[in-house]
Structure formats: structure tokens, C-alpha cells
Design a protein around this motif. Structure first.
Motif, PDB file in Angstrom:
ATOM      1  N   ALA A   1      -0.868  17.474  -1.566  1.00 57.33           N
ATOM      2  CA  ALA A   1      -1.261  18.353  -0.470  1.00 57.33           C
ATOM      3  C   ALA A   1      -1.785  17.473   0.663  1.00 57.33           C
ATOM      4  CB  ALA A   1      -2.331  19.328  -0.935  1.00 57.33           C
ATOM      5  N   VAL A   2      -1.441  17.825   1.893  1.00 58.11           N
ATOM      6  CA  VAL A   2      -1.744  16.923   3.002  1.00 58.11           C
ATOM      7  C   VAL A   2      -2.341  17.635   4.192  1.00 58.11           C
ATOM      8  CG1 VAL A   2       0.136  15.356   2.359  1.00 58.11           C
ATOM      9  CG2 VAL A   2       0.553  17.152   4.057  1.00 58.11           C
ATOM     10  N   ASN A   3      -2.985  16.844   5.034  1.00 61.05           N
ATOM     11  CA  ASN A   3      -3.299  17.245   6.397  1.00 61.05           C
ATOM     12  C   ASN A   3      -2.044  16.907   7.197  1.00 61.05           C
ATOM     13  OD1 ASN A   3      -4.004  16.842   9.237  1.00 61.05           O
ATOM     14  ND2 ASN A   3      -6.105  17.224   8.576  1.00 61.05           N
ATOM     15  N   TYR A   4      -1.344  17.923   7.648  1.00 64.90           N
ATOM     16  CA  TYR A   4      -0.021  17.726   8.254  1.00 64.90           C
ATOM     17  C   TYR A   4      -0.088  16.823   9.488  1.00 64.90           C
ATOM     18  CZ  TYR A   4       4.484  18.890  10.398  1.00 64.90           C
ATOM     19  OH  TYR A   4       5.734  18.821  10.961  1.00 64.90           O
ATOM     20  N   ASP A   5      -1.052  17.058  10.347  1.00 65.70           N
ATOM     21  CA  ASP A   5      -1.108  16.309  11.612  1.00 65.70           C
ATOM     22  C   ASP A   5      -1.540  14.863  11.392  1.00 65.70           C
ATOM     23  OD1 ASP A   5      -2.305  19.299  13.172  1.00 65.70           O
ATOM     24  OD2 ASP A   5      -0.282  18.463  13.237  1.00 65.70           O
ATOM     25  N   ARG A   6      -2.405  14.642  10.416  1.00 53.11           N
ATOM     26  CA  ARG A   6      -2.885  13.284  10.155  1.00 53.11           C
ATOM     27  C   ARG A   6      -1.998  12.536   9.171  1.00 53.11           C
ATOM     28  NH1 ARG A   6      -9.524  13.753   9.790  1.00 53.11           N
ATOM     29  NH2 ARG A   6      -9.821  14.597  11.898  1.00 53.11           N
TER      30      ARG A   6
ATOM     31  N   GLU B   1       0.829  -1.192   0.000  1.00 52.02           N
ATOM     32  CA  GLU B   1       0.000   0.000   0.000  1.00 52.02           C
ATOM     33  C   GLU B   1       0.875   1.259   0.000  1.00 52.02           C
ATOM     34  OE1 GLU B   1      -3.929  -1.704   2.397  1.00 52.02           O
ATOM     35  OE2 GLU B   1      -2.735  -0.079   3.250  1.00 52.02           O
ATOM     36  N   ARG B   2       0.284   2.324  -0.483  1.00 55.79           N
ATOM     37  CA  ARG B   2       0.979   3.602  -0.446  1.00 55.79           C
ATOM     38  C   ARG B   2       1.193   4.022   1.001  1.00 55.79           C
ATOM     39  NH1 ARG B   2      -2.010   7.280  -4.224  1.00 55.79           N
ATOM     40  NH2 ARG B   2      -0.987   5.972  -5.769  1.00 55.79           N
ATOM     41  N   GLU B   3       2.377   4.541   1.302  1.00 54.49           N
ATOM     42  CA  GLU B   3       2.693   4.915   2.678  1.00 54.49           C
ATOM     43  C   GLU B   3       3.257   6.324   2.756  1.00 54.49           C
ATOM     44  OE1 GLU B   3       5.670   2.286   4.269  1.00 54.49           O
ATOM     45  OE2 GLU B   3       7.217   2.967   2.878  1.00 54.49           O
ATOM     46  N   PHE B   4       3.059   6.917   3.910  1.00 64.76           N
ATOM     47  CA  PHE B   4       3.560   8.258   4.171  1.00 64.76           C
ATOM     48  C   PHE B   4       5.076   8.239   4.296  1.00 64.76           C
ATOM     49  CE2 PHE B   4       3.725  12.428   5.931  1.00 64.76           C
ATOM     50  CZ  PHE B   4       4.677  12.386   6.948  1.00 64.76           C
ATOM     51  N   VAL B   5       5.718   9.290   3.764  1.00 69.59           N
ATOM     52  CA  VAL B   5       7.170   9.422   3.859  1.00 69.59           C
ATOM     53  C   VAL B   5       7.552  10.659   4.674  1.00 69.59           C
ATOM     54  CG1 VAL B   5       9.322   9.780   2.577  1.00 69.59           C
ATOM     55  CG2 VAL B   5       7.561   8.222   1.680  1.00 69.59           C
ATOM     56  N   ALA B   6       7.024  11.820   4.277  1.00 73.99           N
ATOM     57  CA  ALA B   6       7.401  13.064   4.947  1.00 73.99           C
ATOM     58  C   ALA B   6       6.386  14.144   4.619  1.00 73.99           C
ATOM     59  CB  ALA B   6       8.792  13.522   4.511  1.00 73.99           C
ATOM     60  N   ALA B   7       6.302  15.155   5.479  1.00 74.45           N
ATOM     61  CA  ALA B   7       5.424  16.289   5.230  1.00 74.45           C
ATOM     62  C   ALA B   7       6.082  17.566   5.708  1.00 74.45           C
ATOM     63  CB  ALA B   7       4.076  16.101   5.930  1.00 74.45           C
ATOM     64  N   ILE B   8       5.638  18.674   5.112  1.00 70.62           N
ATOM     65  CA  ILE B   8       6.159  19.986   5.465  1.00 70.62           C
ATOM     66  C   ILE B   8       4.991  20.953   5.555  1.00 70.62           C
ATOM     67  CG2 ILE B   8       6.627  20.571   3.033  1.00 70.62           C
ATOM     68  CD1 ILE B   8       9.158  22.042   4.056  1.00 70.62           C
ATOM     69  N   SER B   9       5.010  21.816   6.548  1.00 63.24           N
ATOM     70  CA  SER B   9       3.923  22.773   6.730  1.00 63.24           C
ATOM     71  C   SER B   9       3.942  23.821   5.626  1.00 63.24           C
ATOM     72  CB  SER B   9       4.055  23.457   8.092  1.00 63.24           C
ATOM     73  OG  SER B   9       5.261  24.209   8.142  1.00 63.24           O
ATOM     74  N   TRP B  10       2.865  24.595   5.517  1.00 66.49           N
ATOM     75  CA  TRP B  10       2.760  25.571   4.443  1.00 66.49           C
ATOM     76  C   TRP B  10       3.902  26.579   4.489  1.00 66.49           C
ATOM     77  CZ3 TRP B  10       2.491  30.735   5.540  1.00 66.49           C
ATOM     78  CH2 TRP B  10       2.155  31.075   6.857  1.00 66.49           C
ATOM     79  N   SER B  11       4.365  26.905   5.697  1.00 66.78           N
ATOM     80  CA  SER B  11       5.431  27.890   5.853  1.00 66.78           C
ATOM     81  C   SER B  11       6.815  27.288   5.655  1.00 66.78           C
ATOM     82  CB  SER B  11       5.372  28.501   7.251  1.00 66.78           C
ATOM     83  OG  SER B  11       5.631  27.500   8.228  1.00 66.78           O
ATOM     84  N   GLY B  12       6.895  25.969   5.769  1.00 71.64           N
ATOM     85  CA  GLY B  12       8.189  25.307   5.705  1.00 71.64           C
ATOM     86  C   GLY B  12       8.887  25.180   7.048  1.00 71.64           C
ATOM     87  N   TYR B  13       8.283  25.731   8.095  1.00 66.17           N
ATOM     88  CA  TYR B  13       8.943  25.731   9.407  1.00 66.17           C
ATOM     89  C   TYR B  13       8.809  24.404  10.142  1.00 66.17           C
ATOM     90  CZ  TYR B  13       9.560  30.787   9.002  1.00 66.17           C
ATOM     91  OH  TYR B  13       9.935  32.049   8.600  1.00 66.17           O
ATOM     92  N   ARG B  14       7.791  23.636   9.806  1.00 64.92           N
ATOM     93  CA  ARG B  14       7.613  22.346  10.470  1.00 64.92           C
ATOM     94  C   ARG B  14       7.761  21.225   9.473  1.00 64.92           C
ATOM     95  NH1 ARG B  14       2.388  21.424  13.588  1.00 64.92           N
ATOM     96  NH2 ARG B  14       1.417  22.350  11.738  1.00 64.92           N
ATOM     97  N   THR B  15       8.436  20.165   9.887  1.00 65.16           N
ATOM     98  CA  THR B  15       8.579  18.972   9.062  1.00 65.16           C
ATOM     99  C   THR B  15       8.373  17.735   9.935  1.00 65.16           C
ATOM    100  OG1 THR B  15      10.973  18.896   9.413  1.00 65.16           O
ATOM    101  CG2 THR B  15      10.192  20.051   7.443  1.00 65.16           C
ATOM    102  N   THR B  16       7.936  16.656   9.305  1.00 62.89           N
ATOM    103  CA  THR B  16       7.737  15.401  10.013  1.00 62.89           C
ATOM    104  C   THR B  16       8.055  14.252   9.055  1.00 62.89           C
ATOM    105  OG1 THR B  16       6.192  14.099  11.335  1.00 62.89           O
ATOM    106  CG2 THR B  16       5.262  15.305   9.464  1.00 62.89           C
ATOM    107  N   TYR B  17       8.584  13.157   9.612  1.00 65.62           N
ATOM    108  CA  TYR B  17       9.062  12.060   8.786  1.00 65.62           C
ATOM    109  C   TYR B  17       8.577  10.712   9.319  1.00 65.62           C
ATOM    110  CZ  TYR B  17      12.362  15.575   7.105  1.00 65.62           C
ATOM    111  OH  TYR B  17      12.917  16.702   6.564  1.00 65.62           O
ATOM    112  N   ALA B  18       8.426   9.776   8.407  1.00 65.08           N
ATOM    113  CA  ALA B  18       8.211   8.390   8.812  1.00 65.08           C
ATOM    114  C   ALA B  18       9.483   7.882   9.481  1.00 65.08           C
ATOM    115  CB  ALA B  18       7.869   7.542   7.602  1.00 65.08           C
ATOM    116  N   ASP B  19       9.319   6.976  10.417  1.00 63.30           N
ATOM    117  CA  ASP B  19      10.484   6.441  11.138  1.00 63.30           C
ATOM    118  C   ASP B  19      11.510   5.834  10.183  1.00 63.30           C
ATOM    119  OD1 ASP B  19       8.605   5.200  14.030  1.00 63.30           O
ATOM    120  OD2 ASP B  19       9.347   7.211  13.513  1.00 63.30           O
ATOM    121  N   ALA B  20      11.017   5.219   9.110  1.00 62.81           N
ATOM    122  CA  ALA B  20      11.913   4.501   8.201  1.00 62.81           C
ATOM    123  C   ALA B  20      12.889   5.419   7.466  1.00 62.81           C
ATOM    124  CB  ALA B  20      11.096   3.702   7.193  1.00 62.81           C
TER     125      ALA B  20
END
Length: 121
Positions: free
Chosen positions: A98-103, A44-63
Motif C-alpha cells: 500500500a502506498v502514498n500515491y503522490d510520494r 536499495e529497494r526502488e519504486f516501480v509503479a503505483a495505481i490509485s485506489w480506484s484504478g483510474y490513475r497510474t504512475t511509473y518509474a522512468d525505467a
């Protein structure tokens, strides 16, 4: 609404690097959090990384934490994924959206053609 085109994939040896780009259309690109997803054959398709609209916040999959870096240039309507220390397990088609950053989920069902990343051992 944001439509996007991915590029930058290719064939690389384990330990190598690639930089993916996501060129987005639409005047509202800078209003959206954006993310990268990937889908390996048979998985299945999986999440890798996301960045907020401003670029100040980022989040990554553990892998990929510590190996991949997500960034964006709102002036160019473009997002990037710098991938270092690549592993065969990173082999997949990579998509941006485009993503929901928190979800960590896409906002809609629109997907571009993706870009193939193949890591040889």
C-alpha cells in the motif's frame, strides 16, 4: 491495514513477458493506492509503479514506462503488474505494498516475501 502476498515471478529471456500478482488481505484493500517496488542484489529497494485506489490513475518509474502496466481488481483484492520487453536490468525481487500515491512511498514497513524475477540475456 493491508497485508499482501506476491506471486508470478520466474526466469525469462530478455524480451519476454511476465505477469505478477499481489493478493491482499483485509477488507480495506479498495481504499488504498497500491504499488510495486523491486530490489536488485546490492541495491536499495526502488519504486516501480503505483495505481490509485480506484484504478483510474497510474504512475511509473522512468525505467519501466511503456513496458510495464499496473492494474487492479478490487473485487478480487488483487493487483497485477504486466511486464513486457523485459531486460536483464529488471532482474530483482518484486514487492507490492500500500502506498502514498503522490510520494511513491509505502505507507508502512510491512513487506511480504516478494517474488523473484530473473531476466537472462
Amino acid at each position: 491495514q493491508v497485508h499482501q502476498v506476491e506471486s508470478g515471478g520466474g526466469l525469462v529471456q530478455a524480451g519476454g513477458s511476465l505477469r505478477l500478482s499481489c493478493a491482499a488481505s483485509g477488507r480495506t484493500f479498495s481504499s488504498y493506492s497500491m504499488g510495486w517496488f523491486r530490489q536488485a542484489p546490492g541495491k536499495e529497494r526502488e519504486f516501480v509503479a503505483a495505481i490509485s485506489w480506484s484504478g483510474y490513475r497510474t504512475t511509473y518509474a522512468d525505467a519501466v514506462q511503456g513496458r510495464f502496466t499496473i492494474s487492479r481488481d478490487n473485487a478480487k483484492n488483487t493487483m497485477y503488474l504486466q511486464m513486457n520487453s523485459l531486460k536483464p536490468g529488471d532482474t530483482a525481487v518484486y514487492y507490492c505494498a500500500a502506498v502514498n500515491y503522490d510520494r511513491r512511498r509505502p505507507l508502512n514497513d510491512y513487506w511480504g516475501q516478494g517474488t523473484q524475477v530473473t531476466v537472462s540475456s
